[in-house]
Motif scaffolding. Structure first.
Motif, PDB file in Angstrom:
ATOM      1  N   VAL A 117       0.818  -1.217   0.000  1.00 20.64           N
ATOM      2  CA  VAL A 117       0.000   0.000   0.000  1.00 20.64           C
ATOM      3  C   VAL A 117       0.850   1.265   0.000  1.00 20.64           C
ATOM      4  CG1 VAL A 117      -1.776   1.285   1.242  1.00 20.64           C
ATOM      5  CG2 VAL A 117      -1.899  -1.211   1.131  1.00 20.64           C
ATOM      6  N   MET A 118       1.819   1.342   0.886  1.00 14.68           N
ATOM      7  CA  MET A 118       2.614   2.568   0.971  1.00 14.68           C
ATOM      8  C   MET A 118       3.770   2.552  -0.025  1.00 14.68           C
ATOM      9  SD  MET A 118       4.441   4.469   4.218  1.00 14.68           S
ATOM     10  CE  MET A 118       5.606   3.147   4.578  1.00 14.68           C
ATOM     11  N   HIS A 119       4.653   1.559   0.083  1.00 15.46           N
ATOM     12  CA  HIS A 119       5.830   1.528  -0.788  1.00 15.46           C
ATOM     13  C   HIS A 119       5.429   1.357  -2.254  1.00 15.46           C
ATOM     14  CE1 HIS A 119       8.972   1.240   2.406  1.00 15.46           C
ATOM     15  NE2 HIS A 119       7.936   0.803   3.098  1.00 15.46           N
ATOM     16  N   GLY A 120       4.574   0.376  -2.520  1.00 14.05           N
ATOM     17  CA  GLY A 120       4.189   0.101  -3.900  1.00 14.05           C
ATOM     18  C   GLY A 120       3.501   1.274  -4.564  1.00 14.05           C
ATOM     19  N   THR A 121       2.597   1.914  -3.844  1.00 11.46           N
ATOM     20  CA  THR A 121       1.896   3.076  -4.400  1.00 11.46           C
ATOM     21  C   THR A 121       2.880   4.194  -4.724  1.00 11.46           C
ATOM     22  OG1 THR A 121      -0.149   2.539  -3.227  1.00 11.46           O
ATOM     23  CG2 THR A 121       0.128   4.818  -3.959  1.00 11.46           C
ATOM     24  N   PHE A 122       3.839   4.417  -3.841  1.00 10.13           N
ATOM     25  CA  PHE A 122       4.842   5.443  -4.125  1.00 10.13           C
ATOM     26  C   PHE A 122       5.680   5.072  -5.337  1.00 10.13           C
ATOM     27  CE2 PHE A 122       9.202   6.973  -3.849  1.00 10.13           C
ATOM     28  CZ  PHE A 122       8.988   8.335  -3.898  1.00 10.13           C
ATOM     29  N   TYR A 123       6.121   3.811  -5.419  1.00  5.54           N
ATOM     30  CA  TYR A 123       6.966   3.405  -6.533  1.00  5.54           C
ATOM     31  C   TYR A 123       6.273   3.682  -7.874  1.00  5.54           C
ATOM     32  CZ  TYR A 123       9.672   0.712  -3.062  1.00  5.54           C
ATOM     33  OH  TYR A 123      10.422   0.320  -1.975  1.00  5.54           O
ATOM     34  N   VAL A 124       4.989   3.317  -7.960  1.00  2.00           N
ATOM     35  CA  VAL A 124       4.269   3.501  -9.220  1.00  2.00           C
ATOM     36  C   VAL A 124       4.074   4.990  -9.512  1.00  2.00           C
ATOM     37  CG1 VAL A 124       2.162   3.006 -10.515  1.00  2.00           C
ATOM     38  CG2 VAL A 124       3.086   1.279  -8.959  1.00  2.00           C
ATOM     39  N   THR A 125       3.667   5.735  -8.486  1.00  2.20           N
ATOM     40  CA  THR A 125       3.416   7.168  -8.684  1.00  2.20           C
ATOM     41  C   THR A 125       4.678   7.897  -9.100  1.00  2.20           C
ATOM     42  OG1 THR A 125       1.664   7.070  -7.007  1.00  2.20           O
ATOM     43  CG2 THR A 125       2.493   9.248  -7.591  1.00  2.20           C
ATOM     44  N   GLN A 126       5.786   7.580  -8.460  1.00  2.00           N
ATOM     45  CA  GLN A 126       7.047   8.241  -8.815  1.00  2.00           C
ATOM     46  C   GLN A 126       7.502   7.863 -10.223  1.00  2.00           C
ATOM     47  OE1 GLN A 126      10.789   6.848  -7.372  1.00  2.00           O
ATOM     48  NE2 GLN A 126      11.514   8.911  -6.860  1.00  2.00           N
ATOM     49  N   ALA A 127       7.380   6.573 -10.566  1.00  2.00           N
ATOM     50  CA  ALA A 127       7.826   6.113 -11.884  1.00  2.00           C
ATOM     51  C   ALA A 127       7.049   6.806 -12.994  1.00  2.00           C
ATOM     52  CB  ALA A 127       7.657   4.595 -11.991  1.00  2.00           C
ATOM     53  N   VAL A 128       5.753   6.993 -12.791  1.00  2.05           N
ATOM     54  CA  VAL A 128       4.937   7.693 -13.785  1.00  2.05           C
ATOM     55  C   VAL A 128       5.204   9.191 -13.737  1.00  2.05           C
ATOM     56  CG1 VAL A 128       2.573   8.258 -14.498  1.00  2.05           C
ATOM     57  CG2 VAL A 128       3.140   5.918 -13.771  1.00  2.05           C
ATOM     58  N   GLY A 129       5.199   9.763 -12.528  1.00  5.20           N
ATOM     59  CA  GLY A 129       5.335  11.205 -12.372  1.00  5.20           C
ATOM     60  C   GLY A 129       6.642  11.757 -12.911  1.00  5.20           C
ATOM     61  N   LYS A 130       7.733  11.055 -12.675  1.00  4.29           N
ATOM     62  CA  LYS A 130       9.023  11.585 -13.139  1.00  4.29           C
ATOM     63  C   LYS A 130       9.093  11.608 -14.670  1.00  4.29           C
ATOM     64  CE  LYS A 130      11.723   7.253 -12.857  1.00  4.29           C
ATOM     65  NZ  LYS A 130      12.796   6.553 -12.105  1.00  4.29           N
ATOM     66  N   ARG A 131       8.386  10.678 -15.304  1.00  2.00           N
ATOM     67  CA  ARG A 131       8.355  10.676 -16.770  1.00  2.00           C
ATOM     68  C   ARG A 131       7.441  11.774 -17.294  1.00  2.00           C
ATOM     69  NH1 ARG A 131       9.639   5.475 -15.224  1.00  2.00           N
ATOM     70  NH2 ARG A 131      11.210   4.446 -16.534  1.00  2.00           N
ATOM     71  N   TRP A 132       6.346  12.021 -16.594  1.00  2.00           N
ATOM     72  CA  TRP A 132       5.511  13.156 -16.979  1.00  2.00           C
ATOM     73  C   TRP A 132       6.297  14.460 -16.905  1.00  2.00           C
ATOM     74  CZ3 TRP A 132       0.708  11.527 -13.624  1.00  2.00           C
ATOM     75  CH2 TRP A 132      -0.122  10.686 -14.372  1.00  2.00           C
ATOM     76  N   ILE A 133       7.029  14.642 -15.810  1.00  2.00           N
ATOM     77  CA  ILE A 133       7.775  15.881 -15.616  1.00  2.00           C
ATOM     78  C   ILE A 133       8.883  16.021 -16.661  1.00  2.00           C
ATOM     79  CG2 ILE A 133       9.354  17.077 -14.045  1.00  2.00           C
ATOM     80  CD1 ILE A 133       7.646  15.861 -11.731  1.00  2.00           C
TER      81      ILE A 133
END
Length: 290
Positions: A117-133
């Motif tokens: 819930v915590m680690h996995g959600t962050f991993y996915v959000t960061q992986a997508v977000g950094k590519r968006w940015i």
């Protein structure tokens, strides 16, 4: 409520999209024209869901089998998806939970929930977000949390702690990434009965029975209600809406706390019966994965 081509040209990733709430949301987005990506630990289940949804609605659904607790596997998956073009939306749905007295929890039991819930959600959000940015792409994230982030979750402490972290991530990144045209919101649904959830949170009871009895509106939620709210939050209907968590539970958490406080009355025998039922469901899930 929504135009049939609302998500035409959109590309949306739904974690835990092979079953339950994730599958329902993925199906709605597909129906509205989006290209869908789903992932889950049971690759065979995710692939079967992809085939089922495409047979029913047409369109494109790609499935990935991975454990979102593995940061490198997550980054590899997101990188593969972006090779065909950027995602436009992400739904953080993958989770785990079970009821337990906190004094009975093992470190492994706690980590089983927190790491997803915590680690996995962050991993996915960061992986997508950094590519968006990096690519200058706008994006929208919807994370599934729980009403307990408002008032605590007795007997589901690992989930309450971890979902609270996702709730705080939503607010934090809404401000940090707002200048990049990236929005983050969350939904805290009340009980929408699914087989897996009911087996671990209400073992031995008819799905939704306890929640419906205690709810001000006298019922549990429906998949359609969740689909509609998630669709609105991912869409451009109100692009100034960010950093918000919307609790969709018929007023349950306002009236009852929306948690498992009544389980304080359980006897040792009842807790043992619940543990046995949860372990039986876990064995069933492992057999399906093998």
């Amino acid at each position: 409520m929504f135009q049939p081509d609302l998500f035409k040209g959109q590309r949306i990733l739904v974690t835990g999209g092979g079953t339950g709430l994730g599958k329902a949301m993925a199906e709605k987005f597909l129906e509205l024209g989006a290209d869908i990506y789903i992932c889950g630990r049971r690759e065979s289940v995710a692939q079967a869901t992809a085939q089922e949804l495409m047979a029913k609605h047409g369109g494109s659904v790609q499935a990935f089998g991975l454990d979102i607790r593995d940061a490198q596997a997550v980054d590899d998956m997101v990188g593969t998806i972006f090779q065909d073009g950027p995602l436009t939306g992400l739904v953080n749905n993958a989770a785990g939970n079970f009821i337990s007295r906190t004094e009975d929890l093992s470190p492994r039991g706690f980590d089983a929930i927190a790491n997803i819930v915590m680690h996995g959600t962050f991993y996915v959000t960061q992986a997508v977000g950094k590519r968006w940015i990096a690519g200058g792409h706008p994006g929208s994230v919807v994370s599934i949390v729980v009403t307990w982030v408002e008032n605590g979750g007795p007997f589901v402490v690992p989930s309450a702690m971890s979902k609270s972290a996702v709730h705080t991530m939503t607010k934090s990144l809404a401000t940090e990434w707002g200048g990049h045209r990236i929005r983050l919101n969350a939904i805290g649904p009340g009980e929408i009965p699914t087989e897996g959830m009911s087996a671990r949170l209400s073992p031995g009871q008819k799905p939704g029975e306890r929640a419906a009895k205690n709810n001000p509106m006298g019922r549990t939620g429906t998949m359609e209600e969740l689909q509609n709210l998630a669709t609105f939050l991912l869409s451009d209907g109100c692009p100034w809406l960010t950093g918000q968590t919307i609790f969709m539970d018929g007023g349950g958490y306002l009236a009852t706390g929306g948690n498992f406080y009544e389980l304080r009355e359980w006897t040792d025998e009842q807790w043992q019966q619940a543990r046995d039922a949860i372990q039986s469901q876990n064995r069933k899930d492992r057999d399906q994965r093998s």
